[in-house]
Scaffold this active site. Structure first.
Site, PDB file in Angstrom:
ATOM      1  NE  ARG A  23      -4.055  -2.030   0.764  1.00  0.00           N
ATOM      2  CZ  ARG A  23      -5.257  -1.753   1.272  1.00  0.00           C
ATOM      3  NH1 ARG A  23      -5.583  -0.521   1.565  1.00  0.00           N
ATOM      4  NH2 ARG A  23      -6.129  -2.704   1.444  1.00  0.00           N
ATOM      5  NE  ARG A  27      -4.200   3.090   1.078  1.00  0.00           N
ATOM      6  CZ  ARG A  27      -4.977   2.081   0.749  1.00  0.00           C
ATOM      7  NH1 ARG A  27      -6.083   1.877   1.416  1.00  0.00           N
ATOM      8  NH2 ARG A  27      -4.652   1.273  -0.215  1.00  0.00           N
ATOM      9  NE  ARG A  36      -9.041   8.199  -4.203  1.00  0.00           N
ATOM     10  CZ  ARG A  36     -10.293   8.572  -3.971  1.00  0.00           C
ATOM     11  NH1 ARG A  36     -10.844   9.539  -4.641  1.00  0.00           N
ATOM     12  NH2 ARG A  36     -11.005   7.952  -3.065  1.00  0.00           N
ATOM     13  CG  ASP A  72      -8.782  -2.145  -4.962  1.00  0.00           C
ATOM     14  OD1 ASP A  72      -8.168  -1.586  -4.044  1.00  0.00           O
ATOM     15  OD2 ASP A  72      -9.690  -2.958  -4.763  1.00  0.00           O
ATOM     16  CE1 TYR A 148     -14.423  -5.552   0.904  1.00  0.00           C
ATOM     17  CE2 TYR A 148     -12.670  -6.806  -0.127  1.00  0.00           C
ATOM     18  CZ  TYR A 148     -13.085  -5.854   0.780  1.00  0.00           C
ATOM     19  OH  TYR A 148     -12.164  -5.198   1.558  1.00  0.00           O
TER      20      TYR A 148
HETATM   21  O1  CP3 Z   1       0.108   0.733  -2.761  1.00  0.00           O
HETATM   22  C1  CP3 Z   1      -1.066   0.508  -3.050  1.00  0.00           C
HETATM   23  O2  CP3 Z   1      -2.034   0.978  -2.456  1.00  0.00           O
HETATM   24  C2  CP3 Z   1      -1.203  -0.395  -4.222  1.00  0.00           C
HETATM   25  C3  CP3 Z   1      -2.477  -0.650  -4.714  1.00  0.00           C
HETATM   26  C4  CP3 Z   1      -3.477  -1.348  -3.829  1.00  0.00           C
HETATM   27  C5  CP3 Z   1      -4.720  -0.780  -3.473  1.00  0.00           C
HETATM   28  N1  CP3 Z   1      -5.449  -1.742  -2.865  1.00  0.00           N
HETATM   29  C6  CP3 Z   1      -5.123   0.620  -3.744  1.00  0.00           C
HETATM   30  C7  CP3 Z   1      -6.263   1.178  -3.002  1.00  0.00           C
HETATM   31  C8  CP3 Z   1      -3.451  -2.651  -3.359  1.00  0.00           C
HETATM   32  C9  CP3 Z   1      -2.309  -3.658  -3.402  1.00  0.00           C
HETATM   33  C10 CP3 Z   1      -4.714  -2.893  -2.767  1.00  0.00           C
HETATM   34  C11 CP3 Z   1      -5.081  -4.202  -2.230  1.00  0.00           C
HETATM   35  C12 CP3 Z   1      -6.382  -4.379  -1.602  1.00  0.00           C
HETATM   36  N2  CP3 Z   1      -7.528  -3.698  -1.853  1.00  0.00           N
HETATM   37  C13 CP3 Z   1      -6.670  -5.387  -0.663  1.00  0.00           C
HETATM   38  C14 CP3 Z   1      -5.732  -6.459  -0.190  1.00  0.00           C
HETATM   39  C15 CP3 Z   1      -4.568  -6.026   0.554  1.00  0.00           C
HETATM   40  C16 CP3 Z   1      -4.746  -5.443   1.895  1.00  0.00           C
HETATM   41  O3  CP3 Z   1      -3.939  -4.551   2.180  1.00  0.00           O
HETATM   42  O4  CP3 Z   1      -5.569  -5.889   2.674  1.00  0.00           O
HETATM   43  C17 CP3 Z   1      -8.015  -5.255  -0.311  1.00  0.00           C
HETATM   44  C18 CP3 Z   1      -8.762  -6.112   0.678  1.00  0.00           C
HETATM   45  C19 CP3 Z   1      -8.549  -4.203  -1.085  1.00  0.00           C
HETATM   46  C20 CP3 Z   1      -9.952  -3.736  -1.142  1.00  0.00           C
HETATM   47  C21 CP3 Z   1     -10.015  -2.316  -0.850  1.00  0.00           C
HETATM   48  N3  CP3 Z   1      -9.842  -1.316  -1.778  1.00  0.00           N
HETATM   49  C22 CP3 Z   1     -10.286  -1.702   0.402  1.00  0.00           C
HETATM   50  C23 CP3 Z   1     -10.497  -2.457   1.681  1.00  0.00           C
HETATM   51  C24 CP3 Z   1     -10.278  -0.333   0.181  1.00  0.00           C
HETATM   52  C25 CP3 Z   1     -10.652   0.770   1.135  1.00  0.00           C
HETATM   53  C26 CP3 Z   1      -9.775   0.832   2.312  1.00  0.00           C
HETATM   54  C27 CP3 Z   1      -9.031   2.121   2.408  1.00  0.00           C
HETATM   55  O5  CP3 Z   1      -7.879   2.045   2.847  1.00  0.00           O
HETATM   56  O6  CP3 Z   1      -9.559   3.169   2.098  1.00  0.00           O
HETATM   57  C28 CP3 Z   1      -9.964  -0.113  -1.160  1.00  0.00           C
HETATM   58  C29 CP3 Z   1      -9.728   1.178  -1.797  1.00  0.00           C
HETATM   59  C30 CP3 Z   1      -8.298   1.445  -2.107  1.00  0.00           C
HETATM   60  N4  CP3 Z   1      -7.491   0.598  -2.806  1.00  0.00           N
HETATM   61  C31 CP3 Z   1      -7.585   2.625  -1.826  1.00  0.00           C
HETATM   62  C32 CP3 Z   1      -6.313   2.468  -2.401  1.00  0.00           C
HETATM   63  C33 CP3 Z   1      -5.203   3.460  -2.436  1.00  0.00           C
HETATM   64  C34 CP3 Z   1      -8.124   3.807  -1.049  1.00  0.00           C
HETATM   65  C35 CP3 Z   1      -8.824   4.718  -1.943  1.00  0.00           C
HETATM   66  C36 CP3 Z   1      -8.665   6.112  -1.449  1.00  0.00           C
HETATM   67  O7  CP3 Z   1      -9.130   6.415  -0.357  1.00  0.00           O
HETATM   68  O8  CP3 Z   1      -8.045   6.878  -2.181  1.00  0.00           O
END
Ligand code: CP3
Length: 337
Positions: A23, A27, A36, A72, A148
């Site tokens: 991640r 973020r 964003r 994602d 999900y």
């Molecule tokens: O560095 C990175 O962030 C790489 C890309 C990445 C994202 N999601 C981007 C993202 C990766 C590798 C993921 C994996 C992911 N996504 C998982 C498995 C890994 C883990 O860490 O548990 C899961 C379960 C998801 C599903 C998902 N997508 C969730 C639970 C969320 C919301 C949670 C949050 O932190 O807001 C997302 C959205 C998401 N995916 C964001 C990002 C950067 C947040 C969107 C934002 O607020 O800008």
């Protein structure tokens, strides 16, 4: 590609551990929040220019040994007939969740063409960074995706999918199979488009009992990961006491969360490469604390086949300075000959 990360994934001894953070793309980085504020999450991941900018943010700050694509795990839902969006403060929402055991097989689209924005992103990244860092592709694991689509979004203890497994075991199995086929295709596509390493995130699968995990999850992981054309990493959170099940997947590298004792895992896994596992909360400590704890993970893991990472994703509020300390500690480390 022969950078440190790829070499460690193959189990080689490296002069220092390669490092990246789950991640890391966005973020916690202030510029990400700015980007964003002008684009929805779907728009940001599906527009290669924007996704490229975000993927490169950690590169500009820390130059890690790997760049995980800004994408994602949910992208694969769309070709399987599920619509989703991400609501801030709530998380992913599946707009048309599974209605029952007869609602697994939906009209599908071709996975590769539905994910062409991912291929485009990988091509752009290669042009921008060349071979200076490894490109890391990824996909979600079948259980996490199933959780999900059955719950319609985030769920407490994954109760809906666990209940679905009890009431409709055959539909549960076929849902996991459907995801496995699509996820494998997505990873193959990412490798063809330039991913040097791929990671499977089945983050939630450890909520199953050991025997259910063995019966339902382990075989689909094997199906996804065996004989890919690039090194693979498998990550499931909460597998302390069950890492033997991750070893059986055929993944090249076993991801360890922060609850796993690194030295004990090494003794148990022998030469199998590992990734991890600093507690993400430790990055809220002061500089000295971050450096000391990071060094202790590196030393417990030893010089062969270790990719330094956190034990799960970096938290949103993490200070950029702490991440820099973490990466720099790895980069300035030297194993004695
Ligand atoms: O560095 C990175 O962030 C790489 C890309 C990445 C994202 N999601 C981007 C993202 C990766 C590798 C993921 C994996 C992911 N996504 C998982 C498995 C890994 C883990 O860490 O548990 C899961 C379960 C998801 C599903 C998902 N997508 C969730 C639970 C969320 C919301 C949670 C949050 O932190 O807001 C997302 C959205 C998401 N995916 C964001 C990002 C950067 C947040 C969107 C934002 O607020 O800008």
């Amino acid at each position: 590609m022969n950078n440190l990360l790829v070499r460690a994934a193959r189990g080689e001894r490296t002069e220092r551990p390669p490092v990246w953070l789950m991640r890391q793309a966005g973020r916690h980085i202030p510029e990400y929040r700015e980007i964003r504020s002008n684009h929805s999450f779907r728009e940001a991941i599906e527009t290669p220019e924007i996704a490229e900018r975000i993927t490169l943010l950690p590169w500009k700050l820390y130059e890690p040994d790997g760049l995980v694509i800004y994408s994602d795990i949910l992208t694969v839902l769309e070709p399987l007939g599920f619509e989703y969006h991400v609501e801030s403060g709530v998380g992913p929402v599946v707009e048309n969740p599974v209605q029952g055991p007869d609602d697994i097989e939906r009209e599908r689209q071709d996975v590769r063409s539905s994910l062409d924005f991912v291929g485009d992103l990988l091509g752009r990244l290669r042009t921008s960074v060349g071979n200076r860092t490894a490109l890391i592709g990824f996909a979600g694991g079948p259980f996490t995706l199933a959780s999900y689509v059955v719950a319609g979004g985030v769920s407490h203890r994954h109760d809906p999918i666990r209940r679905f497994r009890v009431e409709h075991p055959e539909a549960f199995r076929s849902l996991l199979e459907t995801f496995a086929t699509a996820v494998r295709e997505s990873l193959e596509y990412q490798i063809e488009e330039g991913a040097d390493v791929v990671q499977l995130f089945d983050t939630y699968a450890s909520v199953l009992s050991r025997s259910d995990y063995e019966e339902f999850v382990q075989p689909v992981h094997e199906e996804i990961l065996s004989d890919l054309d690039a090194p693979s990493i498998v990550f499931v959170r909460g597998m302390d006491g069950k890492i033997d099940l991750l070893e059986k997947t055929g993944a090249d590298v076993i991801g360890l969360d922060w609850t796993v004792d690194m030295a004990a895992a090494r003794r148990q896994l022998g030469e199998t490469p590992v990734q991890g596992n600093l507690d993400p909360q430790f990055l809220f400590g002061d500089e000295e604390f971050v450096r000391r704890q990071t060094r202790s993970v590196i030393e417990a893991a030893g010089p062969e086949g270790h990719i330094l990472n956190l034990g799960h994703g970096v938290h949103r509020e993490t200070p950029v300075e702490s991440v820099r300390t973490f990466v720099e500690t790895a980069k300035s480390f030297e194993w004695d000959e």
